[in-house]
Each structure stands twice: as C-alpha cells, then as structure tokens.
Design an enzyme around this catalytic site. Structure first.
Site, short mmCIF file in Angstrom:
data_model
loop_
_atom_site.label_atom_id
_atom_site.label_comp_id
_atom_site.label_asym_id
_atom_site.label_seq_id
_atom_site.Cartn_x
_atom_site.Cartn_y
_atom_site.Cartn_z
CE1 TYR A 142 -26.99 64.74 -3.73
CE2 TYR A 142 -28.51 66.32 -4.70
CZ TYR A 142 -28.17 65.48 -3.66
OH TYR A 142 -28.99 65.37 -2.58
CG ASP A 224 -20.10 54.86 9.34
OD1 ASP A 224 -19.19 55.72 9.37
OD2 ASP A 224 -19.86 53.63 9.31
CG ASP A 248 -29.63 65.53 0.63
OD1 ASP A 248 -30.33 66.52 0.91
OD2 ASP A 248 -30.09 64.46 0.20
CG ASP A 252 -33.17 66.35 5.47
OD1 ASP A 252 -32.90 67.51 5.09
OD2 ASP A 252 -34.09 65.68 4.97
C1 IPM Z 1 -32.03 69.64 -0.40
C2 IPM Z 1 -32.99 68.73 -1.14
C3 IPM Z 1 -32.52 68.65 -2.58
C4 IPM Z 1 -31.15 68.01 -2.57
C5 IPM Z 1 -33.47 67.91 -3.51
C6 IPM Z 1 -34.87 68.46 -3.44
C7 IPM Z 1 -32.97 67.93 -4.93
O1 IPM Z 1 -33.08 67.49 -0.51
O2 IPM Z 1 -31.91 70.82 -0.78
O3 IPM Z 1 -31.43 69.17 0.56
O4 IPM Z 1 -31.04 66.77 -2.50
O5 IPM Z 1 -30.17 68.75 -2.64
MG MG Z 2 -32.06 67.38 1.32
#
Ligand code: IPM
Ligand code: MG
Length: 361
Positions: A142, A224, A248, A252
């Site tokens: 990042y 993975d 990240d 999710d």
């Molecule tokens: C998160 C989001 C952010 C990230 C984006 C919006 C920059 O996906 O907070 O997980 O990748 O960190």
């Molecule tokens: Mg994210």
C-alpha cells in the site's frame, strides 16, 4: 468527571446517518457510566473534496491529533469514481491511517446466532464463528516505494513494492499476541513465505515474538490456504494476524461469512491515536433513506469505549444490547427475514438504547 473528546468524520453516503445514530448510543452510555463525551465534526472523503478540494484537509488532521479518538463513517461514492487514484476519497482514509500511525487494524468477524441463516455457509459450518483479523495497516504494498507507472523501452510498466521492516512487523504481531491473550489464546499468522522474501521475514519475526507468549497457541498458514480454511472451518480461528494486502482481502472474506456486513465494526490502533469505523462502505444507493443498519458503527463505538477509554462495562453493555435486540427480532432491511420486526436506522438505534437502559438497571 472525566472528559473524552471524539473527532467525528461522517464522510459520505450513509456515513452521516450511521454516525449520528452511534453517537446517540454512546452519549447515553457515557451518561450511565459517568463520563463526559464531547464530539467535534470535520470533513473527510468526497464531501471534503467538494468543500475543500482535498479528501483530507489539514484542519481535519489537526482535530484528530487533538482528540482522544476518531469516529469515522464511510468515504466514497460514484460522484468521485472518475478522479485519479491520488485524488480519490479513499486517499483520505489512507492518509489518516498513515498520519496517525494506526498500524493495527482490528476487524472482528462474528456470526450472530439469530442471523445464522443469512451466512452463505452451511449453518453447521458457520455456527460459533467468532474471530478477529488483525491487519497491519501502515505498510506493505500500500505504501512501499517505488510505485507508479513507468516507461521501459517505450512500454508501460506498473510497479508497487511489498515491503516491511522488522519493527513494523513486530509491533503489530505483539498487538495480535496481546489480543489473543485476552481471548481464546490462539493466533494464526498468515503469509506467503513459500514465494515472498518479505513474508519470510514476517514469519521469522512472528517466531521470535512467540517466545514471549508461550500461553498462545500459534499456527502459520499461507494466505491462499488461509482463504480456504476461513470458509471450511471458520469457528476454529481466534485471532488472525497478517499484512496490509492479505488482511484487506481476508477481512472481506471474513465479513461475508458472517452474513451481515452491516454489523461489522473495526478499530485502527496506533501507540497514540485510534480510529473507529464500520467495515461497510458508504452505500450510496441507500443514502439518505433512513434504512442503513447502524449496528456496525454502534459496535465500532463499543470498541472505542473498550480500547481507547478503558470503559469495559459500557462496551460490554452495548455488545450485549445488540445481541438482545437481534434476539427480539429487530431487523434493518439488510438483515430482514420473515416474521421479524422491520425497522430503519432510527428504530434500530432506539431499540438498542432501550435495551442498554434495561441492562444497566
Ligand atoms: C478497507 C478498504 C480500503 C483498503 C480502501 C477503500 C482504500 O478496502 O478499508 O479495507 O484497501 O484498505
Ligand atoms: Mg478492504
């Protein structure tokens, strides 16, 4: 009376609605536990671009630096989607994480029994899931340099750099061990050390730190494989620690298996500052309609009470109140099911405050 000052960055879309709802809840909890909470607003994201020409104005940063905690709603929306990467609302988020040195991002993933049917996993697999992803937040690909799109022999080449110093790894790994100690004492470290040198260093530092935490059971998984195990045996995880990019993605995945993205809070902690925000985005499609689920932001505030203000009892009461309200059948549209009581943002907020009062007395 102790006073805590909270910087409030509502952001875009449903941000303002869910933030004002969460403030109502912690204001009441503050009164009950006997602390004075004061709130001051500033701009971030798309609304800051519109009004100040930048997603993270200096006065916003100054307010955050002068506060005891930051509460953030959500940033972004279609209106700003065509801006270049370095001018987008998301840049505000990345900028504030870096400026406040918020290196540990805590994302709990919990399956609530009354909502288990909305998990995409089979109930028997999802049941009992309650883990927390500790994602490193200020390093990795990042922020690594060099980055950019360059010309090489007349052809474009895109470059980002995955990079971690040992100290960056160590501090987040320690935080994860400390959190594991407070929970079920199990830590999973996730890397890609079969391919990446940076991951090799990550694993080595984790092994070094593990010597200081003999009570914590440690496992290493490649990212993975971890992505697979999270859907195969989610209830076996307690704390997962990993780098920014893997975290990240895994967070999710963790969010979706709970079946309730609108319910998931997060905390981003540094040594001096802390920021709390729901995991969900700005949901522009339902903004302004009064139907957004405020629970993720309310639970983020509960994390604020716990991690920034040391108000464990207040935090516990909010978490318990959310469970009770779900058991009683209150649902915002995103989690609605047959036979439940459909409420909007305000109805859900009132129901939670009511239960908070009940639990307190
Ligand atoms: C998160 C989001 C952010 C990230 C984006 C919006 C920059 O996906 O907070 O997980 O990748 O960190
Ligand atoms: Mg994210």
């Amino acid at each position: 009376m102790t006073t805590f000052k909270v910087a409030v960055l509502e952001g875009d879309g449903i941000g303002p609605e869910v933030v004002s709802s969460a403030i109502k809840v912690i204001k009441r909890v503050g009164e009950l536990v006997g602390v004075d909470l004061i709130f001051e607003k500033a701009l971030i994201g798309g609304s800051a671009i519109d009004q100040k020409g930048t997603p993270l104005p200096q006065e916003t940063l100054d307010l955050c630096l002068a506060s005891d905690a930051v509460l953030l709603g959500a940033v972004g929306g279609p209106k700003w989607d065509d801006l270049p990467t370095d001018k987008r609302p998301e840049r505000g988020l990345l900028g504030i994480r870096k400026a406040l040195d918020l290196y540990a991002n805590l994302r709990p993933a919990k399956v609530y029994e009354p909502l288990i049917a909305s998990s995409p996993l089979k109930e028997e697999v999802a049941r009992g899931t309650d883990f927390i992803v500790v994602r490193e937040l200020t390093g990795d690909v990042y922020y690594g340099e060099p980055r950019g799109i360059f010309l090489q022999d007349g052809k474009r080449v895109g470059i980002n750099t995955m990079k971690y110093t040992e100290e960056e790894i160590r501090r987040v790994v320690r935080k994860a061990f400390e959190i594991a100690l407070q929970r079920r004492k199990k830590l999973t470290s996730v890397d890609k050390s079969n391919v990446l040198e940076v991951s090799g260093l990550w694993k080595t530092v984790v092994e070094e730190e593990a010597k200081n935490y003999p009570e914590v059971e440690l496992e290493h998984l490649y990212v993975d494989n971890c992505a697979m195990q999270v859907v195969r045996r989610p209830s076996s995880f307690d704390v997962i620690v990993t780098g920014n990019l893997f975290g990240d993605i895994l967070s999710d995945e963790a969010a979706v298996i709970t079946g309730s993205l609108g319910m998931l809070p997060s905390a981003s902690l540094g040594e001096k500052y802390a920021l709390y925000e729901p995991v969900h985005g700005s949901a522009p499609d339902i903004a302004g309609k009064g139907v957004a689920n405020p629970i993720a932001t309310i639970l983020s505030c509960s994390m604020m009470l716990r991690y920034s203000f040391g108000l464990t009892k207040g935090a516990d009461i909010i978490e318990k109140a959310v469970e009770v309200v779900l058991q009683r059948g209150y649902r915002t549209p995103d989690i609605h099911a047959e036979g439940c009581i459909k409420v909007g943002t305000e109805g859900m907020t009132e129901a939670i405050i009511e239960v908070v009062e009940e639990l307190w007395h």
